[in-house]
Design an enzyme around this catalytic site. Structure first.
Site, mmCIF file in Angstrom:
data_model
loop_
_atom_site.group_PDB
_atom_site.id
_atom_site.type_symbol
_atom_site.label_atom_id
_atom_site.label_comp_id
_atom_site.label_asym_id
_atom_site.label_seq_id
_atom_site.Cartn_x
_atom_site.Cartn_y
_atom_site.Cartn_z
ATOM 1 N N GLU A 265 0.882 -1.172 0.000
ATOM 2 C CA GLU A 265 0.000 0.000 0.000
ATOM 3 C C GLU A 265 0.907 1.206 0.000
ATOM 4 O OE1 GLU A 265 -1.349 3.084 1.215
ATOM 5 O OE2 GLU A 265 -2.081 2.195 3.093
ATOM 6 N N CYS A 302 -2.008 8.421 4.223
ATOM 7 C CA CYS A 302 -2.037 7.977 2.821
ATOM 8 C C CYS A 302 -3.333 8.394 2.153
ATOM 9 C CB CYS A 302 -1.835 6.480 2.719
ATOM 10 S SG CYS A 302 -2.785 5.572 3.917
HETATM 11 P P1 NAP Z 1 9.251 3.704 3.608
HETATM 12 O O1 NAP Z 1 10.430 4.563 3.496
HETATM 13 O O2 NAP Z 1 8.747 3.097 2.364
HETATM 14 O O3 NAP Z 1 9.575 2.573 4.697
HETATM 15 C C1 NAP Z 1 8.634 1.574 5.106
HETATM 16 C C2 NAP Z 1 9.387 0.337 5.555
HETATM 17 O O4 NAP Z 1 9.919 -0.340 4.413
HETATM 18 C C3 NAP Z 1 10.564 0.604 6.463
HETATM 19 O O5 NAP Z 1 10.678 -0.457 7.390
HETATM 20 C C4 NAP Z 1 11.743 0.570 5.514
HETATM 21 O O6 NAP Z 1 12.888 0.138 6.196
HETATM 22 C C5 NAP Z 1 11.330 -0.470 4.502
HETATM 23 N N1 NAP Z 1 11.878 -0.241 3.170
HETATM 24 C C6 NAP Z 1 11.671 0.863 2.413
HETATM 25 N N2 NAP Z 1 12.279 0.722 1.219
HETATM 26 C C7 NAP Z 1 12.867 -0.500 1.221
HETATM 27 C C8 NAP Z 1 13.637 -1.224 0.265
HETATM 28 N N3 NAP Z 1 13.923 -0.722 -0.930
HETATM 29 N N4 NAP Z 1 14.092 -2.442 0.612
HETATM 30 C C9 NAP Z 1 13.826 -2.953 1.817
HETATM 31 N N5 NAP Z 1 13.101 -2.313 2.772
HETATM 32 C C10 NAP Z 1 12.625 -1.105 2.474
HETATM 33 O O7 NAP Z 1 8.009 4.490 4.216
HETATM 34 P P2 NAP Z 1 7.921 5.471 5.474
HETATM 35 O O8 NAP Z 1 9.210 5.487 6.218
HETATM 36 O O9 NAP Z 1 6.718 5.094 6.202
HETATM 37 O O10 NAP Z 1 7.683 6.907 4.870
HETATM 38 C C11 NAP Z 1 8.465 7.466 3.872
HETATM 39 C C12 NAP Z 1 7.559 7.990 2.767
HETATM 40 O O11 NAP Z 1 6.555 7.000 2.467
HETATM 41 C C13 NAP Z 1 6.762 9.190 3.135
HETATM 42 O O12 NAP Z 1 7.442 10.378 2.913
HETATM 43 C C14 NAP Z 1 5.527 9.044 2.258
HETATM 44 O O13 NAP Z 1 5.756 9.564 0.997
HETATM 45 C C15 NAP Z 1 5.321 7.581 2.122
HETATM 46 N N6 NAP Z 1 4.305 7.013 3.034
HETATM 47 C C16 NAP Z 1 3.216 6.416 2.533
HETATM 48 C C17 NAP Z 1 2.310 5.819 3.390
HETATM 49 C C18 NAP Z 1 1.133 5.103 2.897
HETATM 50 O O14 NAP Z 1 0.191 4.975 3.634
HETATM 51 N N7 NAP Z 1 1.139 4.522 1.757
HETATM 52 C C19 NAP Z 1 2.491 5.815 4.743
HETATM 53 C C20 NAP Z 1 3.620 6.409 5.237
HETATM 54 C C21 NAP Z 1 4.514 6.975 4.355
HETATM 55 P P3 NAP Z 1 14.271 0.916 6.123
HETATM 56 O O15 NAP Z 1 13.945 2.376 6.257
HETATM 57 O O16 NAP Z 1 15.017 0.348 7.255
HETATM 58 O O17 NAP Z 1 14.792 0.544 4.790
#
Ligand code: NAP
Length: 490
Positions: A265, A302
């Site tokens: 998601e 989101c």
């Molecule tokens: P994220 O950066 O995608 O991280 C979510 C989880 O996935 C973390 O545990 C992260 O661990 C891991 N992860 C991310 N990329 C990865 C990869 N390439 N390989 C392996 N593991 C990976 O999301 P976030 O920290 O929640 O927020 C960052 C951005 O996501 C926000 O600025 C926003 O744009 C978006 N967001 C979207 C939603 C939604 O509901 N869809 C919710 C929150 C945030 P590590 O950091 O340890 O790699």
């Protein structure tokens, strides 16, 4: 007092690694005392090996036993008490009332899954009676039932440290289905993850679940997450977070020798369509409610309404909305990284020749920009999600242009129609087009609240999620982690 944060590998705690990190207080930027040791590949392997052994037992437990386990998780989480609230507030910067409410939502969600599997109809058994006399060939008896997929790796989001995290909907729907879970803790709230993870560990022990039904590993950076997704014992993945993270994990999973489903998601900009008669009757109240929705949780949802679609003759509304947003405070972001990417997103829109800023602040703040359909379609970057309180209004010349714009929109979690019956009389074609783009359409509401209930769809066409056929909220989420088996002649 033991200040080392460890992996929870089944019923054990381990910390063999050499890389450490600490939770950060969102408001002050200061580190919290507990030092977390990042998981090693050996520890991640052990978690999945235990999960695979546990699966043989866990999948054959009665639904009542699994429901008992889920209810024990809820009790253990509540028993943590205020420490959980204070820790989640410190790590996320979210206010106490929000986190207390989120804990209630988390508990309600767990109980909903426990109740759901207490009714055997959840397995969706379908029976075709045998017809031994049928000519030219007899028909066998066929019974279809859902069975669990197997060990599931779950990644939680930063923005819901309780409800979309360790004991969130993904973990609980997988556990309810009969799948052991290995949870990759979010580095933005490791202390919160640790407290909830230990509550699940205690719940599993108290209710006699097999060792390995639940594990939790800590890591900062992508290595361990990638390792878990590509591990041959992993049978499914659930993820909530960024498009970049979700797509990277999806790509890893489909390149495996044995591909597995990834339910990612990844968020969206959630268009809100505003119509004249609605604005005429509700204009001021709508501007108020809209500004609240845009700024709720510092816009870190989101389902945040990041896009307004409005007719040129109604654009006066944008001036009222901008004035309301000018009065809203910015608030504390979940992490320094999210704050930085909000500032980057704001600056991109602020300096983009295709957009006009309608709010006053020249610096990153709750903001509203406007653009035309032609400019938006020619410059798709202005419609990229800015995670935070920032909305772009696309001004359409007429309904035909609005429909044409909608046809070009990428997949979204939600769309909202703000319209009176007199407006709706002209909107059949538009609404039909909108339904092709989203998982949920709202009439005269705001998309930021997501009800946990059976009919909910928190999902949508790519890129809002990786699989539009499912939901990550509500009891239907369980079917992401099951598959049908047909029993013939048994
Ligand atoms: P994220 O950066 O995608 O991280 C979510 C989880 O996935 C973390 O545990 C992260 O661990 C891991 N992860 C991310 N990329 C990865 C990869 N390439 N390989 C392996 N593991 C990976 O999301 P976030 O920290 O929640 O927020 C960052 C951005 O996501 C926000 O600025 C926003 O744009 C978006 N967001 C979207 C939603 C939604 O509901 N869809 C919710 C929150 C945030 P590590 O950091 O340890 O790699």
């Amino acid at each position: 007092m033991n200040l080392t944060g460890k992996q929870l590998i089944g019923f054990q705690k381990k910390a063999a690694g050499h890389r450490n990190f600490q939770g950060i207080q969102a408001a002050s930027g200061e580190a919290l005392p507990q030092v977390f040791v990042e998981a090693t590949a050996d520890e991640a392997n052990e978690a999945l090996t235990k999960a695979s052994s546990a699966f043989k037992v866990y999948r054959n437990l009665s639904d009542a036993d699994r429901a008992n386990f889920l209810n024990a998780i809820a009790e253990e989480i509540l028993a943590i008490g205020d420490v959980l609230i204070q820790t989640a507030c410190a790590e996320s910067g979210l206010p106490e009332a929000r986190i207390t409410g989120e804990r209630g939502r988390t508990i309600g969600q767990i109980q909903a899954f426990a109740n759901f599997i207490s009714n055997p109809s959840w397995k969706r058994e379908i029976m075709d009676e045998a017809m031994p006399e049928r000519k030219p060939l007899p028909k066998p008896k066929l019974v279809q039932k859902q069975i669990p997929l197997g060990p599931t790796v779950v990644f939680g989001a930063s923005n819901f440290p309780l409800a979309f995290s360790v004991a969130g909907g993904d973990t609980l729907s997988a556990l309810a289905a009969g799948c052991p879970v290995v949870f990759k803790a979010h580095p933005a709230h490791p202390n919160t993850c640790d407290l909830v993870g230990q509550a699940i560990q205690r719940g599993a022990q108290k209710t006699g679940m097999p060792d390995g039904t639940f594990s939790l590993v800590h890591a900062q950076g992508h290595e361990i997450g990638g390792y878990l997704v590509t591990h041959p014992l992993t049978k499914a993945v659930a993820f909530t977070g960024s498009y970049r993270g979700g797509k990277a994990l999806f790509d890893l999973a489909v390149r495996r020798e044995v591909p597995i489903p990834v339910y990612a998601e990844m968020g969206s900009i959630n268009p809100v369509y505003l119509f004249s008669d609605r604005l005429a009757t509700q204009g001021e109240a709508l501007a108020d409610a809209f500004s609240q929705s845009i700024c709720l949780g510092v816009g870190q949802f989101c389902t945040n309404p990041g896009l307004i679609v409005i007719l040129d003759k109604d654009r006066e509304f944008l001036t009222s909305l901008a004035a309301k947003l000018d009065q809203m405070p910015l608030g504390t972001f979940l992490t320094a990284g999210i704050k930085q990417s909000f500032e980057h997103g704001f600056n991109t829109l602020n300096h983009h020749p295709a957009t006009q800023r309608l709010t006053a602040s020249e610096n990153a703040a709750p903001s509203l920009f406007s653009t035309s359909v032609r400019e938006a379609l020619a410059n798709p970057e202005v419609l990229e999600e800015v995670f935070g309180p920032c909305t772009v209004a696309v001004v359409c010349q007429d309904l035909a242009e609005m429909i044409a714009f909608t046809e070009q929109l990428p997949g979204q979690l939600t769309a909202t129609i703000q319209a009176e019956p007199s407006d709706l009389a002209h909107l059949d074609v538009l609404i039909d087009e909108v339904s092709q783009k989203v998982g949920r359409i709202l009439l005269n509401g705001f998309p930021t609240g997501v009800e946990v209930s059976p009919a909910m769809v928190h999902g949508g066409p790519f890129p809002s999620t990786s699989d539009a056929r499912t939901t990550s909220v509500g009891t239907e989420a369980i079917y992401r982690f099951t598959r049908p088996v047909c029993w013939q002649n048994f």
